[in-house]
Design a protein around this motif. Structure first.
Motif, short mmCIF file in Angstrom:
data_model
loop_
_atom_site.label_atom_id
_atom_site.label_comp_id
_atom_site.label_asym_id
_atom_site.label_seq_id
_atom_site.Cartn_x
_atom_site.Cartn_y
_atom_site.Cartn_z
N ARG A 278 0.82 -1.21 0.00
CA ARG A 278 0.00 0.00 0.00
C ARG A 278 0.85 1.26 0.00
NH1 ARG A 278 -5.18 1.91 3.77
NH2 ARG A 278 -5.41 3.92 2.70
N LEU A 279 1.93 1.27 0.78
CA LEU A 279 2.81 2.44 0.80
C LEU A 279 3.41 2.68 -0.58
CD1 LEU A 279 4.71 2.09 4.20
CD2 LEU A 279 2.81 3.62 3.65
N GLN A 280 3.84 1.60 -1.24
CA GLN A 280 4.44 1.76 -2.56
C GLN A 280 3.43 2.26 -3.58
OE1 GLN A 280 4.76 0.23 -5.90
NE2 GLN A 280 6.31 1.83 -6.08
N ILE B 91 -2.17 4.76 8.70
CA ILE B 91 -1.64 5.62 9.76
C ILE B 91 -0.37 6.30 9.29
CG2 ILE B 91 -0.66 5.66 12.08
CD1 ILE B 91 -2.59 3.34 12.76
N ALA B 92 0.52 5.53 8.67
CA ALA B 92 1.76 6.12 8.17
C ALA B 92 1.48 7.17 7.11
CB ALA B 92 2.66 5.02 7.60
N LEU B 93 0.56 6.88 6.20
CA LEU B 93 0.24 7.83 5.13
C LEU B 93 -0.27 9.15 5.70
CD1 LEU B 93 -1.43 5.35 2.64
CD2 LEU B 93 0.66 6.65 2.21
N ALA B 94 -1.11 9.07 6.72
CA ALA B 94 -1.69 10.28 7.31
C ALA B 94 -0.70 11.03 8.19
CB ALA B 94 -2.94 9.92 8.11
N GLU B 95 0.03 10.30 9.04
CA GLU B 95 0.83 10.96 10.06
C GLU B 95 2.27 11.22 9.64
OE1 GLU B 95 0.30 9.19 13.91
OE2 GLU B 95 -1.86 9.52 13.83
N MET B 96 2.76 10.47 8.67
CA MET B 96 4.14 10.69 8.21
C MET B 96 4.21 11.37 6.85
SD MET B 96 6.71 7.65 9.16
CE MET B 96 7.97 8.68 8.42
N TYR B 97 3.28 10.99 6.00
CA TYR B 97 3.38 11.42 4.61
C TYR B 97 2.32 12.43 4.21
CZ TYR B 97 6.40 7.33 4.70
OH TYR B 97 7.38 6.42 5.03
N GLN B 98 1.66 13.01 5.22
CA GLN B 98 0.75 14.15 5.04
C GLN B 98 -0.39 13.90 4.07
OE1 GLN B 98 4.43 14.98 4.94
NE2 GLN B 98 3.96 14.82 7.12
N ARG B 99 -0.84 12.65 3.97
CA ARG B 99 -2.04 12.39 3.19
C ARG B 99 -3.26 12.84 4.00
NH1 ARG B 99 1.54 11.82 0.05
NH2 ARG B 99 1.71 10.22 -1.58
N LYS B 100 -4.21 13.45 3.34
CA LYS B 100 -5.38 13.98 4.03
C LYS B 100 -6.44 12.89 4.20
CE LYS B 100 -4.63 18.77 2.58
NZ LYS B 100 -5.19 19.95 1.86
N LEU B 101 -6.26 12.10 5.23
CA LEU B 101 -7.18 11.01 5.54
C LEU B 101 -7.97 11.36 6.79
CD1 LEU B 101 -4.82 7.94 4.99
CD2 LEU B 101 -6.29 9.07 3.32
N ILE B 102 -9.24 11.03 6.81
CA ILE B 102 -10.11 11.29 7.95
C ILE B 102 -10.46 9.97 8.62
CG2 ILE B 102 -12.30 12.29 8.72
CD1 ILE B 102 -10.33 14.33 7.61
N ASP B 103 -10.45 9.98 9.95
CA ASP B 103 -10.79 8.78 10.72
C ASP B 103 -10.01 7.56 10.22
OD1 ASP B 103 -12.46 10.05 12.47
OD2 ASP B 103 -14.28 9.67 11.32
N TYR B 104 -8.70 7.71 10.13
CA TYR B 104 -7.83 6.66 9.60
C TYR B 104 -7.34 5.69 10.67
CZ TYR B 104 -4.39 9.98 11.40
OH TYR B 104 -3.69 10.83 12.20
N LYS B 105 -7.72 5.95 11.92
CA LYS B 105 -7.37 4.99 12.98
C LYS B 105 -8.53 4.86 13.94
CE LYS B 105 -4.57 8.46 15.45
NZ LYS B 105 -3.21 8.74 15.94
N SER B 106 -8.53 3.79 14.68
CA SER B 106 -9.67 3.46 15.54
C SER B 106 -9.85 4.46 16.67
CB SER B 106 -9.49 2.06 16.12
OG SER B 106 -9.76 1.07 15.16
#
Length: 466
Positions: free
Chosen positions: A180-182, A352-367
């Motif tokens: 997924r990261l790739q 989680i990595a995409l949102a918190e490390m790579y600044q992807r704008k994800l909403i409610d991405y963790k429990s």
């Protein structure tokens, strides 16, 4: 002709025996180095030897003098993601060339069997994925199982270009994380799997963290000997993690805890100490994401030790740059300690990595996890962290929900979603003081966020379970 062949064989034998320039296994063909960073490269040569390193992405040669113990180490700047590149390491008489080097993102994955499991353990999702597992921009490194009494400096495992054959024996969670990261970052991903089924957290923690705390040392002594895995504090940190220290990583993912259910009382201190020790060894506060253990029949009776272990895991979120994946919803059999759906786990870690490390704008991405409560006459209103949208109930009513008054007796309760809070009531509890949700070893509750991620089990009290 025979003399020539004999001479060539002897020359090869002698040159191999007396070869002094050497790199640890993690520096090999097909490796991935962390992008936009300063990375360490180290190895061994003759003592007091000048070692020169050239990288095809750099104009200048970097030199360093080896120490009296023959070890040397130097720093290289890395560019934005790309490759393939070459890395040349040279002394006066020897030269090593590393080919097909990529620059990208490097992740370390560790834990016990739920992190270790692969195709050979009967995972349908990974089996179905194999035809798609050829990807030159994903690199796999599988650290073989071994323990040591003292910290080691080297390992012989090397990097592989992702392919169906090597993916078979690789961690399914780590593979799906990398995939997924790739796909979403479109950069090379290197993922290191260092895991061993059945192991308690003590073996992955530097020995001193455990033995210098009487509290933790007492719980470590309760770990039972097994012929299948080590239990002594520090032995896998020494042999499977310590040799990686210094190799620049973007972050770490962890799936472990089942083997510490019987000693749950010490897990928060132990796990937090392990994370802090890893970060201290690497010299920076890399992100550390972990998976909460799944529902399973631990036969812990009224103690509900697995629920208490999950609570200890959740407490670890007090450490900075940590996040937790909840997997109560992917368990199809509470008699099996190994949920088969590993893709969801890898995807949730990646999100989680995409949102918190790579600044992807994800909403409610963790429990969502319990934050605080308010008592409103005969009901309790539960507030959650990590929740932006509304709560969602899958079914007609919230399950595994209980309410108690000051007497500490819990009764089945009704939950009503009010946007991003939960209102809890019970006809048998007119003056409520405590709520428990999914707080048993085997609960599979049905409350989720708007993205379908389950709410983490919780309790608002600190009473002894009964």
């Amino acid at each position: 002709m025979k003399r020539c062949l004999l001479f060539a064989f002897l020359f090869f034998l002698v040159s191999d025996v007396f070869a002094l320039l050497r790199l640890p296994g993690i520096f090999s063909d097909h490796m991935v180095l962390q992008r936009n960073s300063v990375v360490s490269v180290w190895g061994w040569s003759q003592p007091n030897e000048t070692v020169r390193v050239t990288a095809s992405w750099l104009k200048d040669t970097v030199t360093v003098q080896s120490k009296e113990n023959a070890r040397w180490e130097l720093k290289l700047s890395t560019p934005e993601a790309g490759g393939p590149y070459e890395l040349h390491v040279m002394t006066r008489y020897e030269k090593l060339v590393l080919k097909d080097v990529l620059i990208g993102e490097v992740w370390l994955c560790s834990g016990q069997s739920n992190m270790e499991w692969n195709v050979y353990n009967g995972l349908p999702q990974m089996e179905a994925e194999l035809p798609n597992a050829t990807n030159k921009n994903i690199r796999l490194m599988h650290v073989q199982k071994k323990g040591a009494e003292h910290p080691q400096e080297d390992l012989r495992d090397t990097w592989k270009v992702c392919n169906p054959e090597d993916a078979k024996s690789f961690s399914a969670v780590a593979y799906f994380l990398a995939k997924r990261l790739q796909n979403e970052l479109n950069v090379p991903i290197g993922v290191i799997n260092a895991s061993w089924g059945g192991t308690p957290a003590e073996v992955w923690t530097p020995e001193a963290v455990v033995t210098e705390s009487p509290f933790l040392k007492g719980f470590a002594a309760q770990q039972k000997y097994s012929i299948h895995w080590p239990v002594a504090p520090g032995v896998l940190w020494n042999a499977m993690i310590h040799p990686l220290v210094g190799y620049k990583i973007a972050g770490a993912c962890w799936y472990q805890g089942e083997s510490n259910v019987g000693t749950w009382q010490g897990y928060h201190l132990l796990f937090s100490g392990m994370i802090q020790a890893w970060r201290q060894a690497w010299g920076y506060e890399f992100p550390f994401y972990f998976v909460q253990i799944a529902p399973y029949t631990y036969n812990s009776g009224s103690a509900q030790s697995a629920a208490l272990l999950r609570e200890q895991q959740q407490k670890t979120l007090s450490l900075p740059s940590t996040a937790m994946v909840v997997v109560t919803d992917i368990t199809d059999n509470v008699k099996d300690i190994h949920p088969r759906l590993k893709k969801e786990v890898g995807d949730r870690l990646a999100a989680i990595a995409l949102a918190e490390m790579y600044q992807r704008k994800l909403i409610d991405y963790k429990s969502p996890v319990f934050d605080y409560f308010k008592i409103e006459k005969n009901r309790m209103r539960i507030h959650f962290k990590y929740l932006n949208g509304a709560l969602v109930v899958k079914g007609t009513e919230v399950t595994d929900l209980f309410l108690a008054g000051a007497d500490g007796v819990f009764y089945p309760a009704k939950g009503v979603v009010d946007k991003n809070t939960l209102l809890v009531t019970s006809d048998k509890v007119p003056n409520p003081v405590a709520v428990r949700f999914g707080f048993t070893d085997t609960s599979i509750p049905n409350l989720f966020n708007s993205n379908g991620l389950p709410v983490s089990p919780f309790r608002t009290d600190t009473w002894e379970l009964r």
